[in-house]
Design an enzyme around this catalytic site. Structure first.
Site, PDB file in Angstrom:
ATOM      1  N   ASN A  86      -2.245   4.199  -3.511  1.00  0.00           N
ATOM      2  CA  ASN A  86      -3.149   5.106  -2.780  1.00  0.00           C
ATOM      3  C   ASN A  86      -2.581   6.506  -2.590  1.00  0.00           C
ATOM      4  OD1 ASN A  86      -5.308   5.782  -0.626  1.00  0.00           O
ATOM      5  ND2 ASN A  86      -3.352   5.975   0.458  1.00  0.00           N
TER       6      ASN A  86
ATOM      7  N   LYS B 181      -6.488  12.470 -11.765  1.00  0.00           N
ATOM      8  CA  LYS B 181      -7.336  11.327 -11.414  1.00  0.00           C
ATOM      9  C   LYS B 181      -8.015  10.754 -12.675  1.00  0.00           C
ATOM     10  CE  LYS B 181      -6.462  10.988  -7.018  1.00  0.00           C
ATOM     11  NZ  LYS B 181      -5.803   9.809  -6.436  1.00  0.00           N
TER      12      LYS B 181
ATOM     13  N   ILE C 140       0.856  -1.191   0.000  1.00  0.00           N
ATOM     14  CA  ILE C 140       0.000   0.000   0.000  1.00  0.00           C
ATOM     15  C   ILE C 140       0.887   1.234   0.000  1.00  0.00           C
ATOM     16  CG2 ILE C 140      -1.892   1.204   1.187  1.00  0.00           C
ATOM     17  CD1 ILE C 140      -2.152  -1.496   2.887  1.00  0.00           C
TER      18      ILE C 140
ATOM     19  N   TYR D  77      -5.560  18.234 -10.155  1.00  0.00           N
ATOM     20  CA  TYR D  77      -6.079  17.051  -9.448  1.00  0.00           C
ATOM     21  C   TYR D  77      -7.077  16.297 -10.338  1.00  0.00           C
ATOM     22  CZ  TYR D  77      -7.996  14.141  -5.702  1.00  0.00           C
ATOM     23  OH  TYR D  77      -8.393  13.072  -4.928  1.00  0.00           O
TER      24      TYR D  77
HETATM   25  N1  LIG Z   1     -10.139  12.208   1.282  1.00  0.00           N
HETATM   26  C1  LIG Z   1     -10.953  12.255   0.241  1.00  0.00           C
HETATM   27  O1  LIG Z   1     -12.080  12.785   0.322  1.00  0.00           O
HETATM   28  C2  LIG Z   1     -10.528  11.634  -1.065  1.00  0.00           C
HETATM   29  C3  LIG Z   1     -11.469  11.583  -2.102  1.00  0.00           C
HETATM   30  C4  LIG Z   1     -11.105  11.012  -3.320  1.00  0.00           C
HETATM   31  C5  LIG Z   1      -9.841  10.501  -3.458  1.00  0.00           C
HETATM   32  N2  LIG Z   1      -8.929  10.562  -2.450  1.00  0.00           N
HETATM   33  C6  LIG Z   1      -7.599   9.994  -2.684  1.00  0.00           C
HETATM   34  O2  LIG Z   1      -7.268   9.147  -1.596  1.00  0.00           O
HETATM   35  C7  LIG Z   1      -5.852   8.984  -1.547  1.00  0.00           C
HETATM   36  C8  LIG Z   1      -5.400   9.114  -0.103  1.00  0.00           C
HETATM   37  O3  LIG Z   1      -5.687  10.416   0.346  1.00  0.00           O
HETATM   38  P1  LIG Z   1      -6.272  10.729   1.800  1.00  0.00           P
HETATM   39  O4  LIG Z   1      -7.560  11.381   1.597  1.00  0.00           O
HETATM   40  O5  LIG Z   1      -6.177   9.527   2.651  1.00  0.00           O
HETATM   41  O6  LIG Z   1      -5.297  11.893   2.282  1.00  0.00           O
HETATM   42  P2  LIG Z   1      -3.968  11.896   3.141  1.00  0.00           P
HETATM   43  O7  LIG Z   1      -4.271  11.437   4.517  1.00  0.00           O
HETATM   44  O8  LIG Z   1      -3.373  13.227   2.931  1.00  0.00           O
HETATM   45  O9  LIG Z   1      -3.069  10.768   2.453  1.00  0.00           O
HETATM   46  C9  LIG Z   1      -2.164  11.005   1.415  1.00  0.00           C
HETATM   47  C10 LIG Z   1      -1.034  10.010   1.561  1.00  0.00           C
HETATM   48  O10 LIG Z   1      -0.122  10.188   0.454  1.00  0.00           O
HETATM   49  C11 LIG Z   1       1.195  10.253   0.991  1.00  0.00           C
HETATM   50  N3  LIG Z   1       2.093  11.043   0.169  1.00  0.00           N
HETATM   51  C12 LIG Z   1       1.990  12.366  -0.135  1.00  0.00           C
HETATM   52  N4  LIG Z   1       3.047  12.758  -0.859  1.00  0.00           N
HETATM   53  C13 LIG Z   1       3.844  11.663  -0.999  1.00  0.00           C
HETATM   54  C14 LIG Z   1       5.082  11.422  -1.660  1.00  0.00           C
HETATM   55  N5  LIG Z   1       5.728  12.395  -2.321  1.00  0.00           N
HETATM   56  N6  LIG Z   1       5.607  10.180  -1.617  1.00  0.00           N
HETATM   57  C15 LIG Z   1       4.976   9.195  -0.937  1.00  0.00           C
HETATM   58  N7  LIG Z   1       3.797   9.349  -0.313  1.00  0.00           N
HETATM   59  C16 LIG Z   1       3.239  10.568  -0.350  1.00  0.00           C
HETATM   60  C17 LIG Z   1       0.999  10.907   2.346  1.00  0.00           C
HETATM   61  O11 LIG Z   1       2.092  10.620   3.186  1.00  0.00           O
HETATM   62  P3  LIG Z   1       3.220  11.660   3.656  1.00  0.00           P
HETATM   63  O12 LIG Z   1       2.705  13.052   3.460  1.00  0.00           O
HETATM   64  O13 LIG Z   1       3.451  11.261   5.070  1.00  0.00           O
HETATM   65  O14 LIG Z   1       4.361  11.343   2.763  1.00  0.00           O
HETATM   66  C18 LIG Z   1      -0.258  10.214   2.843  1.00  0.00           C
HETATM   67  O15 LIG Z   1       0.047   8.975   3.444  1.00  0.00           O
HETATM   68  C19 LIG Z   1      -5.281  10.036  -2.491  1.00  0.00           C
HETATM   69  O16 LIG Z   1      -4.900   9.418  -3.709  1.00  0.00           O
HETATM   70  C20 LIG Z   1      -6.451  10.974  -2.719  1.00  0.00           C
HETATM   71  O17 LIG Z   1      -6.365  11.649  -3.953  1.00  0.00           O
HETATM   72  C21 LIG Z   1      -9.256  11.121  -1.261  1.00  0.00           C
END
Ligand SMILES: NC(=O)c1ccc[n+]([C@@H]2O[C@H](COP(=O)([O-])OP(=O)(O)OC[C@H]3O[C@@H](n4cnc5c(N)ncnc54)[C@H](OP(=O)(O)O)[C@@H]3O)[C@@H](O)[C@H]2O)c1
Length: 236
Positions: free
Chosen positions: A77, A145, A9, A141
């Site tokens: 993810n 996606k 993951i 974004y």
């Molecule tokens: N939350 C929503 O409503 C929503 C809706 C649709 C889609 N999504 C998608 O869900 C996924 C997870 O997002 P989330 O909502 O759970 O937000 P989040 O808590 O901000 O998670 C994002 C994750 O990506 C990691 N990340 C960011 N930059 C990185 C890098 N350069 N290298 C490696 N890892 C990196 C972050 O870890 P670190 O910053 O610690 O590196 C964190 O673990 C994303 O793809 C997002 O687009 C979210």
């Protein structure tokens, strides 16, 4: 069944990725987290390993060693919202960083996974409704996606023996949503709607997303290549 499964993951430090890692460990999966930061709460847990990798560094992406078994699942993810701004105000660097993390890294990791990992495989991408619904202020974004949804569609045709899917999680209560609520109306005209959704308690719990994704992973019958996680009901 799940005791023999391995799951890799990306982006496990918070939000959806952390919830999937927790849920998979609880079900006996061997879990490999990949990302910049490890969630401290999983340190020392049996079946948990963490591979540090900034996924915007493609040499580092190519250096990730997969911890695979007879049945291995890859969940791409990690993601970023990227620049939140009218298109003319997004810089090339911001756009590029968004595309690297949301598109190039998962495509590259998946290509390596399909080629290098033997046995039964499944691949998932955390997609988004923003791939199919245009949102002013989120040009990078939405475009990123949409790109990863289409990649999943193409790869699913190229590798019919591998389950390859992008799931749309809905609006999930994670740090990314908190970041959205902090944007300005000038940069993001819909910010008030996202604040209202949060204040009305309408955000999805990341644990619900994780539970439903694991249900799909273990199900024989899969949904369409791109599917909303809300349509998955483990109790039905
Ligand atoms: N939350 C929503 O409503 C929503 C809706 C649709 C889609 N999504 C998608 O869900 C996924 C997870 O997002 P989330 O909502 O759970 O937000 P989040 O808590 O901000 O998670 C994002 C994750 O990506 C990691 N990340 C960011 N930059 C990185 C890098 N350069 N290298 C490696 N890892 C990196 C972050 O870890 P670190 O910053 O610690 O590196 C964190 O673990 C994303 O793809 C997002 O687009 C979210």
């Amino acid at each position: 069944m799940s005791a023999l499964r391995h799951i890799i993951i990306t982006g496990v430090s918070s939000g959806i990725g952390l919830a999937i890692a927790r849920a998979a460990l609880a079900k006996g999966y061997v879990v490999q987290g990949v990302g910049r930061n490890s969630p401290n709460e999983l340190d020392g847990q049996e079946n948990w390993t963490f591979t540090p990798c900034d996924l915007t560094d493609l040499a580092a992406v190519d250096g990730v060693e997969f911890k695979a078994g007879a049945h291995t699942v890859l969940v791409n993810n990690a993601g970023t919202l990227g620049p939140v701004a009218q298109s003319e105000n997004a810089t090339a660097e911001e756009i590029n960083a968004c595309m690297l993390l949301n598109v190039t890294a998962p495509m590259r990791l998946t290509a390596r996974f399909l080629k290098e990992v033997a046995g039964e495989k499944q691949v998932y991408f955390t997609g988004s409704g923003a791939a199919q619904y245009s949102i002013p202020g989120w040009s990078a974004y939405c475009a990123s996606k949409a790109a990863i949804h289409m990649y999943a569609e193409v790869a699913a045709q190229e590798y019919p023996d591998v389950a390859i899917h992008a799931f749309k999680p809905g609006k999930v209560d994670t740090p990314m949503q908190a970041q959205i609520r902090k944007t300005t109306i000038e940069d993001f005209p819909s910010v008030a709607h996202f604040i209202e959704e949060y204040e009305s308690g309408n955000l999805v719990d990341p644990n619900t997303v994780a539970e439903r994704l694991l249900y799909v992973i273990e199900a024989q019958e899969k949904p369409s290549v791109v599917f909303p996680i809300s349509q998955i009901n483990p109790l039905s």
